[in-house]
Design a protein around this motif. Structure first.
Motif, PDB file in Angstrom:
ATOM      1  N   GLN A   1     -28.320  23.271 -46.369  1.00 12.41           N
ATOM      2  CA  GLN A   1     -26.972  23.118 -45.822  1.00 12.41           C
ATOM      3  C   GLN A   1     -26.044  22.439 -46.828  1.00 12.41           C
ATOM      4  OE1 GLN A   1     -28.447  21.194 -42.000  1.00 12.41           O
ATOM      5  NE2 GLN A   1     -26.662  22.274 -41.227  1.00 12.41           N
ATOM      6  N   SER A   2     -26.518  21.355 -47.431  1.00 13.59           N
ATOM      7  CA  SER A   2     -25.692  20.597 -48.376  1.00 13.59           C
ATOM      8  C   SER A   2     -25.367  21.417 -49.615  1.00 13.59           C
ATOM      9  CB  SER A   2     -26.416  19.304 -48.780  1.00 13.59           C
ATOM     10  OG  SER A   2     -26.677  18.497 -47.659  1.00 13.59           O
ATOM     11  N   LEU A   3     -26.353  22.174 -50.093  1.00 17.75           N
ATOM     12  CA  LEU A   3     -26.143  22.976 -51.301  1.00 17.75           C
ATOM     13  C   LEU A   3     -25.099  24.071 -51.060  1.00 17.75           C
ATOM     14  CD1 LEU A   3     -26.952  23.601 -54.208  1.00 17.75           C
ATOM     15  CD2 LEU A   3     -28.783  25.054 -53.319  1.00 17.75           C
ATOM     16  N   VAL A   4     -25.214  24.759 -49.934  1.00 18.41           N
ATOM     17  CA  VAL A   4     -24.234  25.805 -49.618  1.00 18.41           C
ATOM     18  C   VAL A   4     -22.843  25.199 -49.444  1.00 18.41           C
ATOM     19  CG1 VAL A   4     -23.555  27.553 -47.932  1.00 18.41           C
ATOM     20  CG2 VAL A   4     -25.951  27.323 -48.592  1.00 18.41           C
ATOM     21  N   GLY A   5     -22.764  24.043 -48.778  1.00 13.02           N
ATOM     22  CA  GLY A   5     -21.482  23.366 -48.611  1.00 13.02           C
ATOM     23  C   GLY A   5     -20.864  22.978 -49.931  1.00 13.02           C
ATOM     24  N   LEU A   6     -21.685  22.479 -50.856  1.00  9.35           N
ATOM     25  CA  LEU A   6     -21.202  22.106 -52.180  1.00  9.35           C
ATOM     26  C   LEU A   6     -20.666  23.319 -52.938  1.00  9.35           C
ATOM     27  CD1 LEU A   6     -20.871  20.086 -54.525  1.00  9.35           C
ATOM     28  CD2 LEU A   6     -23.263  20.558 -55.147  1.00  9.35           C
ATOM     29  N   LEU A   7     -21.409  24.421 -52.880  1.00 10.01           N
ATOM     30  CA  LEU A   7     -20.974  25.642 -53.574  1.00 10.01           C
ATOM     31  C   LEU A   7     -19.655  26.166 -53.003  1.00 10.01           C
ATOM     32  CD1 LEU A   7     -24.391  27.513 -53.950  1.00 10.01           C
ATOM     33  CD2 LEU A   7     -23.108  26.300 -55.731  1.00 10.01           C
ATOM     34  N   LEU A   8     -19.495  26.067 -51.694  1.00  9.69           N
ATOM     35  CA  LEU A   8     -18.248  26.508 -51.066  1.00  9.69           C
ATOM     36  C   LEU A   8     -17.073  25.642 -51.500  1.00  9.69           C
ATOM     37  CD1 LEU A   8     -19.426  27.366 -47.441  1.00  9.69           C
ATOM     38  CD2 LEU A   8     -18.543  28.959 -49.140  1.00  9.69           C
ATOM     39  N   VAL A   9     -17.300  24.327 -51.587  1.00 13.03           N
ATOM     40  CA  VAL A   9     -16.233  23.413 -52.030  1.00 13.03           C
ATOM     41  C   VAL A   9     -15.833  23.722 -53.464  1.00 13.03           C
ATOM     42  CG1 VAL A   9     -15.722  21.012 -52.632  1.00 13.03           C
ATOM     43  CG2 VAL A   9     -16.770  21.547 -50.439  1.00 13.03           C
ATOM     44  N   LEU A  10     -16.820  23.916 -54.347  1.00 15.91           N
ATOM     45  CA  LEU A  10     -16.532  24.209 -55.749  1.00 15.91           C
ATOM     46  C   LEU A  10     -15.794  25.542 -55.890  1.00 15.91           C
ATOM     47  CD1 LEU A  10     -19.901  23.100 -57.407  1.00 15.91           C
ATOM     48  CD2 LEU A  10     -17.720  21.870 -57.421  1.00 15.91           C
ATOM     49  N   ALA A  11     -16.235  26.542 -55.114  1.00 15.96           N
ATOM     50  CA  ALA A  11     -15.581  27.858 -55.185  1.00 15.96           C
ATOM     51  C   ALA A  11     -14.151  27.784 -54.662  1.00 15.96           C
ATOM     52  CB  ALA A  11     -16.390  28.875 -54.390  1.00 15.96           C
ATOM     53  N   ALA A  12     -13.948  27.076 -53.550  1.00 15.33           N
ATOM     54  CA  ALA A  12     -12.609  26.956 -52.985  1.00 15.33           C
ATOM     55  C   ALA A  12     -11.696  26.159 -53.907  1.00 15.33           C
ATOM     56  CB  ALA A  12     -12.692  26.289 -51.610  1.00 15.33           C
ATOM     57  N   ASP A  13     -12.245  25.118 -54.539  1.00 16.56           N
ATOM     58  CA  ASP A  13     -11.451  24.315 -55.466  1.00 16.56           C
ATOM     59  C   ASP A  13     -11.031  25.143 -56.678  1.00 16.56           C
ATOM     60  OD1 ASP A  13     -10.602  21.484 -56.436  1.00 16.56           O
ATOM     61  OD2 ASP A  13     -11.801  22.261 -58.092  1.00 16.56           O
ATOM     62  N   ARG A  14     -11.947  25.938 -57.182  1.00 14.77           N
ATOM     63  CA  ARG A  14     -11.622  26.780 -58.340  1.00 14.77           C
ATOM     64  C   ARG A  14     -10.582  27.833 -57.974  1.00 14.77           C
ATOM     65  NH1 ARG A  14     -16.010  29.201 -62.631  1.00 14.77           N
ATOM     66  NH2 ARG A  14     -14.496  30.065 -64.100  1.00 14.77           N
ATOM     67  N   PHE A  15     -10.710  28.405 -56.770  1.00 13.94           N
ATOM     68  CA  PHE A  15      -9.731  29.399 -56.329  1.00 13.94           C
ATOM     69  C   PHE A  15      -8.349  28.770 -56.180  1.00 13.94           C
ATOM     70  CE2 PHE A  15      -7.443  31.494 -52.828  1.00 13.94           C
ATOM     71  CZ  PHE A  15      -7.318  32.765 -53.363  1.00 13.94           C
ATOM     72  N   ALA A  16      -8.308  27.551 -55.613  1.00 10.58           N
ATOM     73  CA  ALA A  16      -7.026  26.863 -55.449  1.00 10.58           C
ATOM     74  C   ALA A  16      -6.349  26.617 -56.793  1.00 10.58           C
ATOM     75  CB  ALA A  16      -7.244  25.537 -54.707  1.00 10.58           C
ATOM     76  N   LYS A  17      -7.140  26.227 -57.784  1.00  9.24           N
ATOM     77  CA  LYS A  17      -6.578  25.994 -59.127  1.00  9.24           C
ATOM     78  C   LYS A  17      -6.126  27.303 -59.773  1.00  9.24           C
ATOM     79  CE  LYS A  17      -9.159  21.745 -60.049  1.00  9.24           C
ATOM     80  NZ  LYS A  17     -10.232  21.095 -60.832  1.00  9.24           N
ATOM     81  N   SER A  18      -6.830  28.403 -59.465  1.00 10.79           N
ATOM     82  CA  SER A  18      -6.462  29.690 -60.066  1.00 10.79           C
ATOM     83  C   SER A  18      -5.118  30.203 -59.553  1.00 10.79           C
ATOM     84  CB  SER A  18      -7.547  30.732 -59.788  1.00 10.79           C
ATOM     85  OG  SER A  18      -7.572  31.085 -58.412  1.00 10.79           O
ATOM     86  N   ILE A  19      -4.679  29.723 -58.380  1.00  9.30           N
ATOM     87  CA  ILE A  19      -3.384  30.161 -57.850  1.00  9.30           C
ATOM     88  C   ILE A  19      -2.314  29.085 -58.044  1.00  9.30           C
ATOM     89  CG2 ILE A  19      -4.411  31.718 -56.161  1.00  9.30           C
ATOM     90  CD1 ILE A  19      -3.968  29.602 -54.013  1.00  9.30           C
ATOM     91  N   GLY A  20      -2.634  28.100 -58.893  1.00  7.49           N
ATOM     92  CA  GLY A  20      -1.627  27.112 -59.264  1.00  7.49           C
ATOM     93  C   GLY A  20      -1.622  25.839 -58.461  1.00  7.49           C
TER      94      GLY A  20
END
Length: 307
Positions: A283-302
């Motif tokens: 559970q923790s690993l999947v949650g961490l990966l989702l946070v990292l992916a969402a953070d990277r996506f947010a940065k990619s759109i400025g």
């Protein structure tokens, strides 16, 4: 020279506000003990843990414990329900604190505003046992006040807690009701930080309340909204045992069974601590990966993101 000045400033703050730092010490100790102090125990997920042998004496099992969990059909049922209900919680519940914070900000009567905030915050401090007890009485098919009113209006009783679909809707709506008031705190703080000059300039230009919300309030709190969305995505795999168990009954087991129930039944009740830990790590690993992916996506759109 700069580090010396920083050190002296820190010492000055400590001397001046030592009472506040002392108050902060206890929760920090609790966080380190219960959040970071438990890290070494994660190794249990990779061992055939036996209580009598202890962590160091138990044999290594590698990823066998994870594979055993993944082969269990109950795990996939729990995973599906967890993702579905957390996704619905996010879709339905995430916008509510934002809307509520904007509405509260528009209230001009300070006394009414304070009373409303207190009433809205109250459900956050109630345990799920109390909340479930209250709603069970209200929604009972035969003696519940809601169904009595429906019957007097000529409608059939609704099995809110006895059938899958009504139970799912009730579970989501009660969860939104319990959390939305407390969730407004961060957004109200962000709204408070918006300069009054912007609203005054908009008033001079002839903007109404809805236009001020659309062109000033929402853009100004966009960063806070994105940050909270990323953090909520990190909890998409989590599930509250208290909430699931309090509203659960055998009639709705197919939708009520989530990962927290799986961990309790298959791990803690059966003394299979390796399995419980392995599912928790997953559970923790999947949650961490989702946070990292969402953070990277947010940065990619400025946007700034959180990392």
């Amino acid at each position: 020279m700069k580090s010396v000045n920083t050190t002296s400033s820190f010492r000055r703050y400590i001397k001046r506000d030592w009472q506040l730092y002392a108050m902060l010490l206890l929760p920090l100790i609790a966080v380190f003990i219960f959040k970071y102090g438990s890290f070494p125990g994660i190794v249990i997920a990779f061992k055939d843990y036996k209580i009598l042998k202890g962590i160091s004496g138990s044999d290594w099992a590698g990823f066998d414990v994870f594979l055993r969990a993944f082969r269990d059909k109950d795990f996939w049922l729990a995973l599906k329900n967890t993702l579905v209900f957390n996704g619905l919680d996010l879709i339905v519940g995430f916008p509510m604190p934002i809307i509520l914070a904007i509405l509260l900000n528009e209230v001009r009567n300070k006394h009414f505003k304070k009373v409303s905030q207190t009433v809205l915050y109250l459900p956050h401090f109630l345990s799920w046992v109390i909340i479930a007890g209250v709603f069970t009485q209200l929604l009972s098919p035969e003696t519940g006040m809601i169904n009595i009113l429906l019957s007097k209006l000529g409608f059939d009783a609704i099995p809110f807690l006895n059938k899958n679909l009504p139970w799912a809707v009730t579970y989501i709506l009660v969860g939104v009701w319990q959390t939305m008031g407390w969730g407004t705190i961060i957004y109200l703080t962000a709204i408070t930080g918006i300069s009054d000059d912007m609203y005054e300039a908009a008033t001079v230009d002839g903007a109404g309340r809805w236009q001020k919300i659309k062109y000033i309030t929402l853009p100004s709190i966009k960063g806070t909204v994105i940050m909270m969305l990323i953090m909520n995505l990190g909890r998409i795999m989590a599930s509250s045992f208290e909430r699931c168990n309090a509203f659960g009954n055998p009639l709705v087991k197919d939708v009520q069974y989530q990962l927290s129930i799986f961990i309790y039944n298959k791990g803690l009740q059966s003394l299979d601590y390796s399995l419980a830990t392995a599912v928790g790590v997953f559970q923790s690993l999947v949650g961490l990966l989702l946070v990292l992916a969402a953070d990277r996506f947010a940065k990619s759109i400025g946007e700034e993101g959180i990392i």
